[in-house]
Design a protein around this motif. Sequence first.
Motif, PDB file in Angstrom:
ATOM      1  N   ASP A  64     -41.399-105.879  48.859  1.00 38.77           N
ATOM      2  CA  ASP A  64     -42.032-107.194  48.810  1.00 38.77           C
ATOM      3  C   ASP A  64     -42.713-107.586  50.109  1.00 38.77           C
ATOM      4  OD1 ASP A  64     -39.691-107.304  50.187  1.00 38.77           O
ATOM      5  OD2 ASP A  64     -38.797-108.951  49.058  1.00 38.77           O
ATOM      6  N   GLY A  65     -42.497-106.836  51.203  1.00 37.87           N
ATOM      7  CA  GLY A  65     -43.059-107.258  52.475  1.00 37.87           C
ATOM      8  C   GLY A  65     -43.227-106.114  53.449  1.00 37.87           C
ATOM      9  N   ASN A  66     -43.318-106.442  54.719  1.00 38.29           N
ATOM     10  CA  ASN A  66     -43.573-105.541  55.847  1.00 38.29           C
ATOM     11  C   ASN A  66     -45.054-105.149  55.865  1.00 38.29           C
ATOM     12  OD1 ASN A  66     -42.764-104.373  58.211  1.00 38.29           O
ATOM     13  ND2 ASN A  66     -42.188-102.428  57.267  1.00 38.29           N
ATOM     14  N   VAL A  67     -45.461-104.182  55.023  1.00 36.18           N
ATOM     15  CA  VAL A  67     -46.896-103.932  54.837  1.00 36.18           C
ATOM     16  C   VAL A  67     -47.171-103.820  53.346  1.00 36.18           C
ATOM     17  CG1 VAL A  67     -47.267-102.819  57.066  1.00 36.18           C
ATOM     18  CG2 VAL A  67     -46.602-101.431  55.098  1.00 36.18           C
ATOM     19  N   SER A  68     -48.397-104.225  52.946  1.00 34.23           N
ATOM     20  CA  SER A  68     -48.810-104.025  51.557  1.00 34.23           C
ATOM     21  C   SER A  68     -49.002-102.533  51.324  1.00 34.23           C
ATOM     22  CB  SER A  68     -50.098-104.803  51.287  1.00 34.23           C
ATOM     23  OG  SER A  68     -49.911-106.184  51.542  1.00 34.23           O
ATOM     24  N   GLU A  69     -49.116-102.121  50.048  1.00 30.95           N
ATOM     25  CA  GLU A  69     -49.092-100.689  49.746  1.00 30.95           C
ATOM     26  C   GLU A  69     -50.226-100.293  48.800  1.00 30.95           C
ATOM     27  OE1 GLU A  69     -45.211 -99.730  48.280  1.00 30.95           O
ATOM     28  OE2 GLU A  69     -44.178-100.703  49.949  1.00 30.95           O
ATOM     29  N   TRP A  70     -50.886 -99.188  49.181  1.00 27.11           N
ATOM     30  CA  TRP A  70     -51.826 -98.558  48.244  1.00 27.11           C
ATOM     31  C   TRP A  70     -51.061 -98.075  47.017  1.00 27.11           C
ATOM     32  CZ3 TRP A  70     -56.689 -99.442  49.068  1.00 27.11           C
ATOM     33  CH2 TRP A  70     -57.275 -99.371  50.339  1.00 27.11           C
ATOM     34  N   VAL A  71     -51.667 -98.245  45.822  1.00 18.16           N
ATOM     35  CA  VAL A  71     -51.134 -97.599  44.621  1.00 18.16           C
ATOM     36  C   VAL A  71     -52.240 -96.707  44.046  1.00 18.16           C
ATOM     37  CG1 VAL A  71     -49.441 -99.387  44.095  1.00 18.16           C
ATOM     38  CG2 VAL A  71     -51.769 -99.588  43.163  1.00 18.16           C
ATOM     39  N   HIS A  72     -51.920 -95.964  43.020  1.00 20.99           N
ATOM     40  CA  HIS A  72     -52.840 -94.942  42.510  1.00 20.99           C
ATOM     41  C   HIS A  72     -54.104 -95.533  41.875  1.00 20.99           C
ATOM     42  CE1 HIS A  72     -54.295 -91.473  40.220  1.00 20.99           C
ATOM     43  NE2 HIS A  72     -54.348 -92.286  39.166  1.00 20.99           N
ATOM     44  N   ASP A  73     -53.995 -96.678  41.245  1.00 22.04           N
ATOM     45  CA  ASP A  73     -55.023 -97.170  40.313  1.00 22.04           C
ATOM     46  C   ASP A  73     -56.307 -97.635  41.004  1.00 22.04           C
ATOM     47  OD1 ASP A  73     -52.327 -97.343  39.354  1.00 22.04           O
ATOM     48  OD2 ASP A  73     -53.067 -98.406  37.592  1.00 22.04           O
ATOM     49  N   TYR A  74     -57.447 -97.318  40.333  1.00 26.01           N
ATOM     50  CA  TYR A  74     -58.707 -97.953  40.697  1.00 26.01           C
ATOM     51  C   TYR A  74     -58.612 -99.449  40.415  1.00 26.01           C
ATOM     52  CZ  TYR A  74     -61.670 -93.781  41.271  1.00 26.01           C
ATOM     53  OH  TYR A  74     -62.265 -92.629  41.723  1.00 26.01           O
ATOM     54  N   TYR A  75     -59.347-100.242  41.236  1.00 25.36           N
ATOM     55  CA  TYR A  75     -59.465-101.673  40.940  1.00 25.36           C
ATOM     56  C   TYR A  75     -60.795-101.907  40.246  1.00 25.36           C
ATOM     57  CZ  TYR A  75     -59.709-106.716  41.411  1.00 25.36           C
ATOM     58  OH  TYR A  75     -59.803-108.063  41.139  1.00 25.36           O
ATOM     59  N   THR A  76     -60.747-102.658  39.147  1.00 24.73           N
ATOM     60  CA  THR A  76     -61.979-102.993  38.424  1.00 24.73           C
ATOM     61  C   THR A  76     -61.849-104.391  37.852  1.00 24.73           C
ATOM     62  OG1 THR A  76     -63.425-102.359  36.575  1.00 24.73           O
ATOM     63  CG2 THR A  76     -61.072-101.919  36.321  1.00 24.73           C
ATOM     64  N   THR A  77     -62.982-105.038  37.671  1.00 26.98           N
ATOM     65  CA  THR A  77     -62.970-106.375  37.081  1.00 26.98           C
ATOM     66  C   THR A  77     -63.006-106.312  35.572  1.00 26.98           C
ATOM     67  OG1 THR A  77     -65.377-106.462  37.291  1.00 26.98           O
ATOM     68  CG2 THR A  77     -64.063-107.426  39.083  1.00 26.98           C
ATOM     69  N   SER A  78     -63.216-105.100  34.999  1.00 28.19           N
ATOM     70  CA  SER A  78     -63.248-104.946  33.548  1.00 28.19           C
ATOM     71  C   SER A  78     -61.871-105.150  32.965  1.00 28.19           C
ATOM     72  CB  SER A  78     -63.780-103.560  33.175  1.00 28.19           C
ATOM     73  OG  SER A  78     -65.062-103.360  33.705  1.00 28.19           O
ATOM     74  N   LEU A  79     -61.835-105.785  31.798  1.00 21.47           N
ATOM     75  CA  LEU A  79     -60.554-106.002  31.137  1.00 21.47           C
ATOM     76  C   LEU A  79     -60.024-104.689  30.589  1.00 21.47           C
ATOM     77  CD1 LEU A  79     -61.164-109.307  29.143  1.00 21.47           C
ATOM     78  CD2 LEU A  79     -59.704-108.978  31.135  1.00 21.47           C
TER      79      LEU A  79
END
Length: 674
Positions: free
Chosen positions: A599-614
């Motif tokens: 929940d804290g310290n540093v945020s974390e990269w995850v595998h998923d692409y980010y997109t605005t598409s639903l």
Amino acid sequence: MQPIDSKIKRAQRKGAGVYVLTGLLTLGVLGAFGLWLFFIKGFSVLVGPSDALSSAKIELVSGFAWVGNSSVYTLGGEVSIKVSAPTFEPSLVSINDQSPSTIDIMLMPSPAVINAQAILGENSRSQTQYLAQTQWFLDGVLIYIGAELEYKTAPGSYQLRATNPYFTASIQSLSLVRAQTVELSARLGEVSGIITINSLPSGVEVNIDGDNQGKTPLIFAAKGGRYAVRLSSDDYLTIEETIAVQTNTLSPVRNYQLLPKPGVLNISASPNNGLLLINNIEYSLGQIDLAANKPHKIHYTKAGHTSYINTINVNKETPTRINVSLTPLYGQVTITTNVPAALIVNGNSTQKSPVSARFLAVKQSVTASAQGFRSASTSFTPQANKTNNVNINLLTEFAARKAEGKPLFINTLSIAMRKFNGDAFTMGSPANETGRRRNEHQVDLDFSRPFWVSEKEITQTQFSAFLGASTGVNSNLPITGISWLEAAQYCNWLSQQEGLPVFYRFNNGRYMGADVSSNGYRLPTEGEWEWLAKKAKRAVSTVYVWGNQEKLRDNQGNFADKSMNTAQLIFFDDYEDGKAGPADVGSFKADRIGLYDLDGNVSEWVHDYYTTSLPDMSKRHLDYLGAARGESWVIKGGNYETGRLRELRAAFREFSSSGKETIGFRIARYDSRE
């Protein structure tokens, strides 16, 4: 001048000399007295008690002083005196400049001494055999155990009692004065008792202290003491016992059950390390006593040999002798391997595989080894008089690692991982969740593959191993400021070190996609990360990693606490975690599933692409990996600059296409398929 005048003048000169001498002596005495008054210090010694005062004596032990009957005069410094009086214990006293002018000394009375000798009964046998067990009591308190007592005590009236287990007690009253020595004898009287001896069967000879006293049943009159009793018969085993006649047990009774004399079996065997059972009871080889004139079943076995079974009778007159010889059993065994390999059988080297040989029909162990392959061991038990086949399949080290699906190289980097089995849940947030953002789409997810996730975020030290020793650092701070692509390449590097297929495909440094069938290292998917944060080990999903509570407890995690009030505008002003920047990974307590800093310290990269598409929200997605393409990647979790509670929600998501000082990552991988 007339003679008489000369006489007068001589007398005058003589008188003047006397006056001068007298004056000088007076001045000397007065000077000495002055010195006495100035340098000498006197002490008065008061000696007690009163009956010691008249005979008290004071002696100088050390130092310079004049000692009188009740006074001590010193020239300074420390002196030691001894004060004594007849029938009192002497006392040593030190006197110095700080001592009071009157010194009180109380002498202690010299103790009285009791010398006592125990006398038991009337015969010398008693004197030597039992004297050491005499107990001496003074006014009911045990003061000594033994024949002769020498004891010092204060003057007074006492009762001295001597006891012995085999004699009556002696009691004497004593009136003791100081320094008195009392010599006395304590005579303990004999006691009389009766020893009753019965046996089944009766009519057995009874010997007491070496003398034959008759046959059972027997009544024997005895004085206090211990008696060696022996019952013997031609047909029964001898019984021996010591029976005591004591003041608290004057009439002991014994009822003996005699056992018939056994027959003797002498048994030897080859081999001699087998299992011997007689009437289903385990025995050792050698001489064994068995009931005479009765059948006994003998069973001797050893693994890999024939068995010996027999029924015998033994008699009490002549020992029965048996020599057992077992025949070894062998099986023909052929040992093969998928590649030529050196074989070690039962710790002994043999020729290379394949090997065909006879082996004893017991459990055997074999280890096969070949260069470039992991050694393999197995065990087998040959079937007697049959042909047995043993095949050993050797794997390369990488193949063995892949087959096991266990992380190995990461252990050298101190990366610990936990295995999880995800279940169905809804990713994202409902419309009524406080702080919800529009990009937190609700997507139904489920998992078909168990997965591993690192307990902590990857550290600077762990990442530096990927960059090379020349850039190595020693820090447990999370690695930050790296891009998603660098984190993915780090995952591929870990996979290569363990012989796992890489998860991310690159071509000349360009990301080409993922091999979803791979069990190599990767970043957690957004679905996995969010399931860990709000659904794992929970009956229903929670808003935050810690639950649904809207208030932070101190040291909940590394967020923007009140220490950040000068560094940024938004912070938790009623929260304190003791950190003003990134903290060493694992500095805060693990969550309920054993993960740190989710929940804290540093945020974390995850595998998923980010997109605005639903996303497709009409179905439940299995092993969801997010959008197929995009220009940036999803970031999950708060960090040390997060000062809003809504940004600590498990569903909260950010995105970026480049690294930042607040973004790190942890690793994951699928468990190996069965």
